[in-house]
Design an enzyme around this catalytic site. Structure first.
Site, PDB file in Angstrom:
ATOM      1  N   ASP A 211      10.813 -27.864 -18.617  1.00 54.87           N
ATOM      2  CA  ASP A 211      11.540 -28.321 -19.783  1.00 54.87           C
ATOM      3  C   ASP A 211      11.604 -27.283 -20.881  1.00 54.87           C
ATOM      4  OD1 ASP A 211      12.690 -30.578 -19.082  1.00 54.87           O
ATOM      5  OD2 ASP A 211      11.112 -31.918 -19.800  1.00 54.87           O
TER       6      ASP A 211
ATOM      7  N   GLU B 245      -4.423  12.564   0.346  1.00 49.06           N
ATOM      8  CA  GLU B 245      -5.172  11.512   1.021  1.00 49.06           C
ATOM      9  C   GLU B 245      -4.952  11.557   2.524  1.00 49.06           C
ATOM     10  OE1 GLU B 245      -6.760   8.133  -0.617  1.00 49.06           O
ATOM     11  OE2 GLU B 245      -7.400  10.169  -1.089  1.00 49.06           O
ATOM     12  N   ASP B 246      -3.696  11.657   2.901  1.00 50.26           N
ATOM     13  CA  ASP B 246      -3.313  11.351   4.275  1.00 50.26           C
ATOM     14  C   ASP B 246      -2.981  12.561   5.142  1.00 50.26           C
ATOM     15  OD1 ASP B 246      -3.550   8.813   3.348  1.00 50.26           O
ATOM     16  OD2 ASP B 246      -1.404   8.454   3.121  1.00 50.26           O
TER      17      ASP B 246
END
Ligand code: MN
Length: 720
Positions: free
Chosen positions: A271, A88-89
């Site tokens: 509770d 991608e990068d």
């Protein structure tokens, strides 16, 4: 951090890196060396890039790989996690990764990059479901999904420096898509964390307030909690049951949802306490249950036995609600350590849990085995239809998923073309399509689509279907719509086509169409029940009758053909009366398969399945020689089909399978066993006789239920 010249070296002395390397002790030294190489490779590729927080980019893949190592996923998974963003990068391509780290790693990284490209468009529930299927289809290898989830988890943890709008978008997408995937895979710890992180990013104020209130409330109730815990521990000890007891923390987001959905106040939600008891084996689970029901009164109707009937994602546990000290009810879960592992890590526990049996088995088989064990659990009880629906895409990889320009995902059978898609979207679009734009490139409508394609159909008002499309469609829907159109709206075209096809056949037999005596035509019309010659042409053009058959009958002296001339199989294919029909041994078509035929000298009409690889070339070379034919089987007819079954190599597996086949009323023609490679798994080849595809599917389903069966597939292609 480091100073001086070490700054220039890859951060091998970085403590985060050291912790990561130390966590790899489950890998071999050679594998750890490969991980080291991948780190250096990734570090170099990302050098000069920084996270928005200002840290070097490599810190991110390192964290993701760390999570993958925590699940003890194999070396390919760890390496792919380290490299998951390089395509991608950076300028690193798939080929380079394949060369350095092998094809499986390159495929994983490529799969992850493709997933990143999918923009999640609509927030509708249906779309999310499709997206999940899409994920599963692309990740026929589950490691892709696991790495993607770890990637998303780390991104959420490091979003402080990211702009508010992107932060919220990513968080919302996580809640809608990724958290449900984690849950479906049974990764409950990760599921809770993805939810809480997203909640904090979308509603930082609410999360802070709720967190503070939760802390205070837990402080107030500490005495009550420890008294209950003490009671449970003492009782188990007194009964001689070895167990670990945990208080169960509810996640912020689940408390928030509960308040929102059930309109409860904060104190009402709180509770509900929870404890978890983890014991050695299944009988002890029930012993512990008995002992604790003695100590605290159970709330009627709250007991659930998920050990006997596990949840669809494989979760097993006993659930009960008891009335604790001061009359406060609390939830109790009892399970074995192995079940606890599955409850928290789900599908990843499969890698964590190293039993001798699955050691050394390849990943695909492991994954299949996991699915299979789930299927098996399902058949023990409960509704398996929903579960099967979700797994369909994995067990039947014969589907692809494509996108319309509006982001809608359409499932199609493998081999489908743009024509199929056009008709899948709408009949009108199909009937007026002209050309397709696949991933923004103009291509012919006959183009075969692949998984993840973005497909746009260009239409024109005066365009209409042509008979040739029938040769290029895979779906029954498109086929019948095209036939319907040709038959009703534009009779001329198939008629002209049919006349041309018949002319060609006659010429091949040495006769001009105009030389056929009228008497012969009359005889053929009488036999076929048609009134006009034109109708015969139309039938031929539409593929209802075969030009070769009609041509031979127009020229034959005696009529009608004697019954003895008929081969039995001629009854099976529509329009072949009087002609020899053979089924190709390569693909062994059975009724229900889309089929085409071609006439061969001395053989008659030979039928293949549409996707038979053996005829791909021949079809491309002479498309006109191939005719789209239809089944018209007589009841009671049986067809041979080959099954390939991979089984665990245990005594009696073959017997069980053979018994199952014959008890379903199916004939076994041959059995072959691959015993050349003795190992954990053996491949069996059966030839069996079935009436059609439905019967085959039924048989395969019942065989899948046999625990020893790991994989089962219909075998097509040339016999080995
Ligand atoms: Mn990433």
């Amino acid at each position: 951090m480091a100073d001086g010249p070490t700054d220039l070296l890859p951060a091998e002395d970085d403590p985060a890196y050291q912790v990561f390397i130390d966590s790899l002790s489950y890998l071999t030294p050679e594998e750890i060396e490969l991980v080291r190489e991948a780190y250096l490779f990734g570090e170099e590729a990302h050098r000069g890039q920084f996270r928005q927080s200002g840290e070097p980019y490599i810190t991110h893949p390192l964290a993701v790989a760390g999570a993958i190592a925590e699940w003890q996923i194999d070396v390919e998974g760890v390496v792919a996690a380290l490299l998951h963003d390089v395509m991608e990068d950076t300028r690193v391509g798939k080929a380079e990764i394949a060369e350095r780290f092998g094809n499986p790693v390159a495929d994983l990284v490529d799969g992850l990059s493709k997933l990143d490209k999918i923009e999640f468009q609509s927030q509708e529930e249906a779309q999310a479901e499709n997206f999940r299927k899409m994920l599963m289809a692309m990740a026929h290898d589950l490691r892709v999904v696991l790495i993607k989830l770890a990637d998303r988890h780390h991104n959420l943890q490091t979003m402080a420096a990211v702009g508010a709008e992107k932060r919220r978008r990513v968080a919302r997408e996580t809640l809608e898509i990724y958290a449900p995937i984690a849950s479906r895979l049974g990764l409950n710890t990760l599921f809770g964390e993805l939810q809480d992180l997203s909640f904090q990013l979308i509603y930082p104020m609410r999360a802070r307030v709720l967190g503070r209130a939760l802390k205070a409330a837990r402080g107030n109730r500490r005495a009550l909690l420890s008294k209950t815990l003490e009671g449970i521990t003492d009782k188990l000890k007194a009964t001689d049951i070895k167990a670990q007891v945990f208080g169960r923390e509810k996640s912020l987001y689940s408390i928030y949802r509960k308040m929102l959905d059930k309109r409860l106040s904060f104190s009402q939600v709180l509770d509900v306490y929870g404890f978890r008891v983890v014991v050695g084996d299944v009988p002890t689970c029930y012993l512990a249950l008995g002992a604790l029901h003695e100590l605290f009164k159970p709330v009627p109707g709250k007991f659930k036995d998920y050990i006997a009937i596990p949840k669809t994602n494989g979760y097993q546990s006993l659930h009960t609600t008891l009335i604790g000290p001061y009359g406060t009810p609390f939830e109790l879960q009892i399970r074995t350590a192995a079940m606890d592992n599955v409850a928290q890590e789900g599908i990843a526990s499969h890698w964590l849990y190293k039993d001798s049996e699955s050691f050394g088995v390849d990943l695909q088989q492991k994954t299949t085995k996991w699915f299979h064990s789930l299927l098996e659990l399902q058949s023990a009880g409960g509704d398996s239809s929903e579960f099967l629906e979700h797994l369909k895409v994995d067990l039947f990889p014969h589907e692809i998923y494509v996108f319309t320009p509006k982001g809608k995902i359409i499932p199609l059978p493998r081999g489908a073309t743009a024509v199929d898609l056009a008709y899948a979207v709408h009949t009108d679009i199909g009937n007026h399509s002209v050309i397709a734009r696949v991933n923004f490139n103009l291509v012919p409508l006959a183009t075969e689509l692949t998984n993840g394609d973005r497909v746009e159909i260009v239409t024109a008002a005066d365009a209409h279907p042509i008979a040739d499309w029938l040769n290029h469609v895979k779906t029954g829907r498109a086929r019948s719509k095209i036939r319907h159109y040709l038959k009703t709206a534009h009779r001329d075209e198939p008629t002209a086509l049919g006349e041309k096809m018949l002319g060609q056949e006659l010429r091949a037999l040495g006769v001009a169409a105009s030389d056929v005596p009228v008497a012969r035509w009359k005889s053929v019309l009488r036999d076929s029940g048609n009134r006009l010659v034109k109708e015969v042409y139309t039938d031929i053009g539409l593929g209802f009758r075969l030009a070769g058959v009609v041509a031979r009958r127009l020229l034959s002296k005696e009529h009608p053909p004697h019954l003895s001339d008929k081969s039995d199989s001629s009854l099976v294919i529509r329009g072949t009366e009087g002609m020899a029909v053979q089924f190709a041994p390569c693909c062994q078509p059975i009724p229900g398969d889309p089929v085409i035929g071609s006439i061969w000298k001395g053989k008659g009409l030979v039928i293949h399945t549409h996707d038979c690889p053996a005829i791909r070339k021949a079809r491309r070379a002479r498309p006109a020689k191939w005719i789209d034919v239809e089944w018209a089987p007589e009841p009671g007819q049986l067809f041979n089909v080959r099954l390939l079954i991979m089984v665990q190599n245990t005594l009696g597996a073959l017997g069980k399978i053979a018994t199952e086949i014959s008890s379903s009323g199916t004939n076994i023609v041959t059995i072959n066993m691959d015993d050349k490679h003795p190992g954990l798994y053996t491949t069996l080849r059966f030839t069996v006789q079935v009436s059609d595809r439905t019967a085959l599917a039924r048989l395969m389903r019942s065989l899948r239920r046999i625990p020893e069966v790991v994989r089962i597939a219909r075998e097509q292609g040339l016999p080995a």
